[in-house]
Design a protein around this motif. Structure first.
Motif, PDB file in Angstrom:
ATOM      1  N   LYS A 202       0.836  -1.187   0.000  1.00  0.00           N
ATOM      2  CA  LYS A 202       0.000   0.000   0.000  1.00  0.00           C
ATOM      3  C   LYS A 202       0.879   1.248   0.000  1.00  0.00           C
ATOM      4  O   LYS A 202       1.985   1.239   0.518  1.00  0.00           O
ATOM      5  CB  LYS A 202      -0.911   0.029   1.229  1.00  0.00           C
ATOM      6  N   LYS A 203       0.352   2.314  -0.607  1.00  0.00           N
ATOM      7  CA  LYS A 203       1.052   3.598  -0.603  1.00  0.00           C
ATOM      8  C   LYS A 203       0.698   4.328   0.690  1.00  0.00           C
ATOM      9  O   LYS A 203      -0.482   4.512   1.007  1.00  0.00           O
ATOM     10  CB  LYS A 203       0.648   4.427  -1.816  1.00  0.00           C
ATOM     11  N   VAL A 204       1.745   4.754   1.411  1.00  0.00           N
ATOM     12  CA  VAL A 204       1.540   5.340   2.738  1.00  0.00           C
ATOM     13  C   VAL A 204       2.171   6.728   2.823  1.00  0.00           C
ATOM     14  O   VAL A 204       3.281   6.944   2.339  1.00  0.00           O
ATOM     15  CB  VAL A 204       2.141   4.429   3.830  1.00  0.00           C
ATOM     16  N   VAL A 257      -3.055   5.100   2.568  1.00  0.00           N
ATOM     17  CA  VAL A 257      -3.156   5.221   4.024  1.00  0.00           C
ATOM     18  C   VAL A 257      -2.395   6.470   4.463  1.00  0.00           C
ATOM     19  O   VAL A 257      -1.314   6.749   3.955  1.00  0.00           O
ATOM     20  CB  VAL A 257      -2.554   3.986   4.739  1.00  0.00           C
ATOM     21  N   ILE A 258      -2.985   7.212   5.401  1.00  0.00           N
ATOM     22  CA  ILE A 258      -2.289   8.338   6.028  1.00  0.00           C
ATOM     23  C   ILE A 258      -2.033   7.954   7.474  1.00  0.00           C
ATOM     24  O   ILE A 258      -2.968   7.636   8.224  1.00  0.00           O
ATOM     25  CB  ILE A 258      -3.108   9.634   5.970  1.00  0.00           C
ATOM     26  N   ALA A 288      -9.042   5.646   5.801  1.00  0.00           N
ATOM     27  CA  ALA A 288      -7.807   4.973   6.202  1.00  0.00           C
ATOM     28  C   ALA A 288      -6.799   5.992   6.724  1.00  0.00           C
ATOM     29  O   ALA A 288      -5.678   6.127   6.219  1.00  0.00           O
ATOM     30  CB  ALA A 288      -7.226   4.190   5.038  1.00  0.00           C
ATOM     31  N   ILE A 289      -7.208   6.744   7.733  1.00  0.00           N
ATOM     32  CA  ILE A 289      -6.336   7.698   8.415  1.00  0.00           C
ATOM     33  C   ILE A 289      -6.155   7.176   9.837  1.00  0.00           C
ATOM     34  O   ILE A 289      -7.132   7.059  10.583  1.00  0.00           O
ATOM     35  CB  ILE A 289      -6.930   9.109   8.435  1.00  0.00           C
ATOM     36  N   VAL A 315      -1.460   0.051   8.763  1.00  0.00           N
ATOM     37  CA  VAL A 315      -1.443   0.019   7.289  1.00  0.00           C
ATOM     38  C   VAL A 315      -2.239  -1.159   6.746  1.00  0.00           C
ATOM     39  O   VAL A 315      -2.948  -1.041   5.734  1.00  0.00           O
ATOM     40  CB  VAL A 315       0.014  -0.032   6.781  1.00  0.00           C
ATOM     41  N   TYR A 316      -2.144  -2.302   7.419  1.00  0.00           N
ATOM     42  CA  TYR A 316      -2.804  -3.524   6.937  1.00  0.00           C
ATOM     43  C   TYR A 316      -3.703  -4.118   8.017  1.00  0.00           C
ATOM     44  O   TYR A 316      -3.499  -5.245   8.484  1.00  0.00           O
ATOM     45  CB  TYR A 316      -1.759  -4.580   6.535  1.00  0.00           C
ATOM     46  N   PRO A 317      -4.738  -3.398   8.439  1.00  0.00           N
ATOM     47  CA  PRO A 317      -5.595  -3.915   9.508  1.00  0.00           C
ATOM     48  C   PRO A 317      -6.261  -5.243   9.136  1.00  0.00           C
ATOM     49  O   PRO A 317      -6.509  -6.083  10.013  1.00  0.00           O
ATOM     50  CB  PRO A 317      -6.645  -2.799   9.690  1.00  0.00           C
ATOM     51  N   GLU A 318      -6.504  -5.440   7.858  1.00  0.00           N
ATOM     52  CA  GLU A 318      -7.172  -6.673   7.428  1.00  0.00           C
ATOM     53  C   GLU A 318      -6.312  -7.907   7.640  1.00  0.00           C
ATOM     54  O   GLU A 318      -6.843  -9.031   7.738  1.00  0.00           O
ATOM     55  CB  GLU A 318      -7.548  -6.558   5.934  1.00  0.00           C
ATOM     56  N   GLU A 319      -4.996  -7.725   7.741  1.00  0.00           N
ATOM     57  CA  GLU A 319      -4.090  -8.857   7.950  1.00  0.00           C
ATOM     58  C   GLU A 319      -3.977  -9.259   9.409  1.00  0.00           C
ATOM     59  O   GLU A 319      -3.394 -10.296   9.728  1.00  0.00           O
ATOM     60  CB  GLU A 319      -2.695  -8.538   7.403  1.00  0.00           C
ATOM     61  N   PHE A 320      -4.531  -8.441  10.293  1.00  0.00           N
ATOM     62  CA  PHE A 320      -4.390  -8.704  11.729  1.00  0.00           C
ATOM     63  C   PHE A 320      -5.724  -8.930  12.412  1.00  0.00           C
ATOM     64  O   PHE A 320      -5.840  -8.802  13.631  1.00  0.00           O
ATOM     65  CB  PHE A 320      -3.655  -7.533  12.400  1.00  0.00           C
TER      66      PHE A 320
END
Length: 321
Positions: A202-204, A257-258, A288-289, A315-320
Motif C-alpha cells: 500500500k502507498k503510505v 493510508v495516512i 484509512a487515516i 497500514v494492513y488492519p485486514e491482515e491482523f
C-alpha cells in the motif's frame, strides 16, 4: 519547542551479511529486511573495561555503574529494560516510560540542569548523538567536573538499535539482559514480516506535524525503514530525511493510508479529511487515516518492535483480524 522536539525524535552499523544471509543467497532466497544488516557484536562485559562512544571518545569503567543519569527517553527505556531501576538516579523532563521513570529526579528538558546532574554524583551519564547540537556545551561542563559522559549513537535502523542496547548492556554489566531484549525484538520483527509475506503493498503517507507546517519522512529515516519492513511504499521517499511538504503534494501523491505520528492536536483524525482538496485522496475516501504512538514508533529502544507491529496494523488492519 515541543513540536521541534517531537520531530527531532522522530527522528538509527551495517557490517555486511554473515553466514545466515550467505545461505539464503545460495538458495536464491531473499533475506528479510531485518536481516539486511548484521548487528555489531558486543561479546563481553568484564570490568574494568574501556568503551568508545559515538564521538570516538574512550571511557574507562572500573566497575558497573551504581548511579546513572539518562539524558534522552530512548536511553531511559533501554536502561529500565535492563533492570537498572535502582541505579537510575536522574532522567529528563521528557521521560514518561516506564511509569517508574516519572518518579526519578528530573535534570531538565532540552536544556540540562548541570548543577543538578553533578549533585546526583552519577558514575556515568548517557547522552545521545541526536541532541549534540544542544548538549555539547553541557557535556563539556560535566566532563570538566569529572563526570563520565557516554554519547550513544543515533541509531538509524533496527540493527543499529540492537547494537545500542547491547552497548548499554555492556557498559552497565547487563549484557546478558541486553541480548535477551534483542532476541525478543528480533523474534517479534520476524513474526510481523512472516505475517505480511506476500501482502499487496500500500502507498503510505506519514505526517509528523499538523498544517500549516506539515512534516513527513523521506529516505534515510527510521520510519522509512519501518515502512519498507512491512512492504509499504512511502510516497514521500523521493526526498531524503524528514522534510516539510505542501498539502498539494500530498493530494498528488494520493496515498492509500495516512499515518499520523503525533498526538499534540486534538481530533486530528477528524481535521485531516477537512483539509482543502483532501476529499480526493484514496486514504480519505476509505477512511484509512490512522494515528500511531509516536513514542514506540520512534524511540530507539526495546519497544520499537511493538511500534513496528502498531504501524503494520495501521497500514494492513485486514491482515491482523
Amino acid at each position: 519547542m515541543k513540536k521541534i522536539w517531537k520531530i527531532g525524535l522522530s527522528a538509527f552499523l551495517a557490517i555486511g551479511l554473515l553466514a545466515a544471509c550467505n545461505t539464503k543467497e545460495a538458495t536464491n532466497e531473499k533475506p528479510s529486511s531485518s536481516e539486511q544488516q548484521e548487528t555489531t557484536k558486543v561479546d563481553q562485559a568484564t570490568f574494568p573495561m574501556k568503551i568508545t562512544d559515538a564521538t570516538g571518545k574512550d571511557i574507562t569503567l572500573e566497575a558497573p555503574p551504581e548511579k546513572i543519569v539518562s539524558l534522552i527517553p530512548s536511553n531511559t527505556e533501554i536502561l529500565f529494560g535492563l533492570g537498572l531501576n535502582d541505579e537510575i538516579v536522574g532522567v529528563t523532563d521528557n521521560d514518561d516510560y516506564p511509569p517508574e521513570a516519572t518518579k526519578k529526579d528530573k535534570v531538565g528538558g532540552m536544556d540540562y540542569n548541570i548543577e543538578k546532574i553533578i549533585a546526583l554524583s552519577p558514575d556515568i551519564v548517557f547522552a545521545h548523538a541526536s541532541s549534540m547540537g544542544n548538549s555539547k556545551g553541557a557535556i563539556e561542563q560535566l566532563e570538566a567536573a569529572g563526570v563520565k559522559v557516554f554519547v550513544v549513537a543515533d541509531a538509524k535502523n533496527f540493527n543499529e538499535t540492537y547494537t545500542t542496547i547491547e552497548q548499554l548492556g555492556q557498559a552497565t554489566g547487563k549484557l546478558d539482559e541486553a541480548k535477551k531484549i534483542v532476541a525478543n525484538m528480533k523474534a517479534k520483527v520476524k513474526e510481523i514480516e512472516t505475517k505480511l509475506d506476500g501482502v499487496e503493498p500500500k502507498k503510505v503517507f506519514v505526517e509528523s506535524s499538523d498544517e500549516p507546517q506539515i512534516y513527513t519522512t523521506g529516505k534515510g529515516t527510521f520510519m522509512n525503514e519501518m515502512l519498507e519492513m512491512i512492504h509499504a511504499e512511502n510516497v514521500a521517499a523521493d526526498v531524503n530525511d524528514w522534510y516539510q511538504i505542501d498539502a498539494e503534494q500530498i493530494i498528488t501523491k494520493n496515498p492509500d493510508v495516512i499515518v499520523v505520528a503525533y498526538n499534540y492536536v486534538p481530533d486530528i483524525l477528524k481535521k485531516i479529511p477537512q483539509r482543502a482538496g483532501f476529499e480526493t485522496i484514496t486514504a480519505v475516501k476509505n477512511k484509512a487515516i490512522v494515528q500511531v504512538d509516536e513514542n514506540i514508533t520512534s524511540r530507539q529502544g526495546p519497544r520499537l518492535a511493538d511500534g513496528l507491529e502498531e504501524l503494520a496494523k495501521a497500514v494492513y488492519p485486514e491482515e491482523f483480524k
